[in-house]
Write a protein that holds these residues in place. Structure first.
Motif, short mmCIF file in Angstrom:
data_model
loop_
_atom_site.label_atom_id
_atom_site.label_comp_id
_atom_site.label_asym_id
_atom_site.label_seq_id
_atom_site.Cartn_x
_atom_site.Cartn_y
_atom_site.Cartn_z
N THR A 296 0.83 -1.21 0.00
CA THR A 296 0.00 0.00 0.00
C THR A 296 0.87 1.26 0.00
O THR A 296 0.53 2.25 -0.64
CB THR A 296 -0.96 0.03 1.21
N PHE A 297 1.98 1.22 0.73
CA PHE A 297 2.86 2.39 0.77
C PHE A 297 3.62 2.56 -0.55
O PHE A 297 3.87 3.68 -0.98
CB PHE A 297 3.83 2.27 1.95
N LEU A 298 3.98 1.45 -1.17
CA LEU A 298 4.62 1.53 -2.49
C LEU A 298 3.67 2.16 -3.50
O LEU A 298 4.07 3.03 -4.29
CB LEU A 298 5.04 0.14 -2.96
N ARG B 239 13.13 10.33 -1.09
CA ARG B 239 11.76 10.60 -0.63
C ARG B 239 10.97 9.32 -0.45
O ARG B 239 10.10 9.24 0.42
CB ARG B 239 11.04 11.55 -1.57
N ASN B 240 11.27 8.30 -1.24
CA ASN B 240 10.57 7.01 -1.06
C ASN B 240 10.89 6.41 0.30
O ASN B 240 9.98 6.05 1.06
CB ASN B 240 10.98 6.05 -2.18
N ASN B 241 12.16 6.31 0.62
CA ASN B 241 12.55 5.65 1.87
C ASN B 241 12.34 6.54 3.09
O ASN B 241 11.92 6.06 4.15
CB ASN B 241 14.02 5.21 1.79
N ALA B 242 12.59 7.84 2.96
CA ALA B 242 12.40 8.74 4.10
C ALA B 242 10.94 8.79 4.53
O ALA B 242 10.63 8.76 5.72
CB ALA B 242 12.89 10.15 3.75
N LYS C 82 9.52 -3.79 7.98
CA LYS C 82 9.01 -2.78 7.07
C LYS C 82 10.13 -1.94 6.46
O LYS C 82 10.06 -1.55 5.29
CB LYS C 82 8.01 -1.86 7.79
N VAL C 83 11.18 -1.66 7.24
CA VAL C 83 12.35 -0.94 6.70
C VAL C 83 13.02 -1.77 5.62
O VAL C 83 13.39 -1.25 4.56
CB VAL C 83 13.35 -0.61 7.83
N LEU C 84 13.16 -3.05 5.88
CA LEU C 84 13.77 -3.95 4.90
C LEU C 84 12.96 -3.98 3.62
O LEU C 84 13.50 -3.90 2.51
CB LEU C 84 13.89 -5.36 5.49
N VAL C 85 11.63 -4.07 3.76
CA VAL C 85 10.75 -4.09 2.59
C VAL C 85 10.81 -2.77 1.85
O VAL C 85 10.79 -2.72 0.62
CB VAL C 85 9.30 -4.43 3.01
#
Length: 232
Positions: free
Chosen positions: A60-62, A157-160, A199-202
């Protein structure tokens, strides 16, 4: 903002609908399967003990990051609101199904159905409160970094945005579940650590997929770096 016409506009609408369907499906399913926990030990480095509900949740976040990048903040917010509506609608269906008495020949009897779905109401409400806050945080942070980097540094911006919002989501939903005695308080910190690390890994793993999606969109609609499309 690029305004599309004709066939390009129809394609953009269809892609948005597909993304919305994947988003809503992932969100609803994550709330239905959350009561099963599993372990995963990648390369023998760390033993994750997490809910299977986390498996579809990062999708969902992706998707919201992809929609934010291409369709803009407003369409991403629309997606979040649609997902919340779908989740509460599914909760209503489950409530009615749970209240309906099982027949004698039913393979699934009332006690089994209630055991599997009985905590769904609390879980969905808790998850939705946390999710609503986390998703809007994700979208706001994403666009903050997009403005700051002038549309560049997509990985940042994706990871932050995802890492921070996923921490907020994990912490909030676990607090609500503990307060409602769905899970024991002694499980709070282990589940918070394992859930957040997972979730960080994903989030790191899904970065190439975001780049791929953005690359495809930019080629289909001939977009410049940081440019968004308008489909209203």
């Amino acid at each position: 903002m690029k305004t599309l016409l004709g066939s390009e506009l129809r394609i953009a609408h269809r892609i948005y609908l597909v993304l919305a369907a994947l988003f809503i499906c992932s969100l609803v399913v994550s709330n239905l399967i959350f009561q099963k926990f599993f372990y995963w030990n990648p390369l023998g480095l760390f033993n994750f003990e997490i809910s299977v509900g986390l498996l579809p949740y990062p999708i969902t976040f992706l998707i919201t990051d992809l929609v934010s990048e291409i369709y803009g903040r407003r369409k991403a917010n629309d997606l979040v609101l649609a997902g919340i509506f779908a989740s509460f609608f599914s909760l209503g269906i489950i409530y009615v199904a749970n209240a309906a008495p099982a027949t004698g020949f039913s393979p699934i009897q009332d006690d089994t159905f209630t055991r599997v779905f009985g905590a769904t109401a609390i879980a969905v409400i808790s998850s939705m409160l946390a999710y609503l806050f986390a998703q809007f945080v994700d979208i706001q942070i994403y666009h903050f970094w997009k403005r700051l980097t002038k549309g560049k540094m997509l990985w940042l911006r994706n990871n932050a945005s995802t890492v921070f919002s996923q921490f907020v989501d994990t912490m909030c939903v676990l607090l609500l579940l503990c307060f409602n005695e769905v899970i024991a308080w002694e499980q709070f910190w282990p589940l918070l650590g394992a859930g957040f690390l997972f979730k960080v890994l994903v989030a790191l793993i899904d970065t190439p997929f975001l780049y791929l999606g953005v690359y495809v969109f930019r080629n289909i609609f001939k977009l410049e770096i940081g440019q968004e499309i308008k489909i209203d």
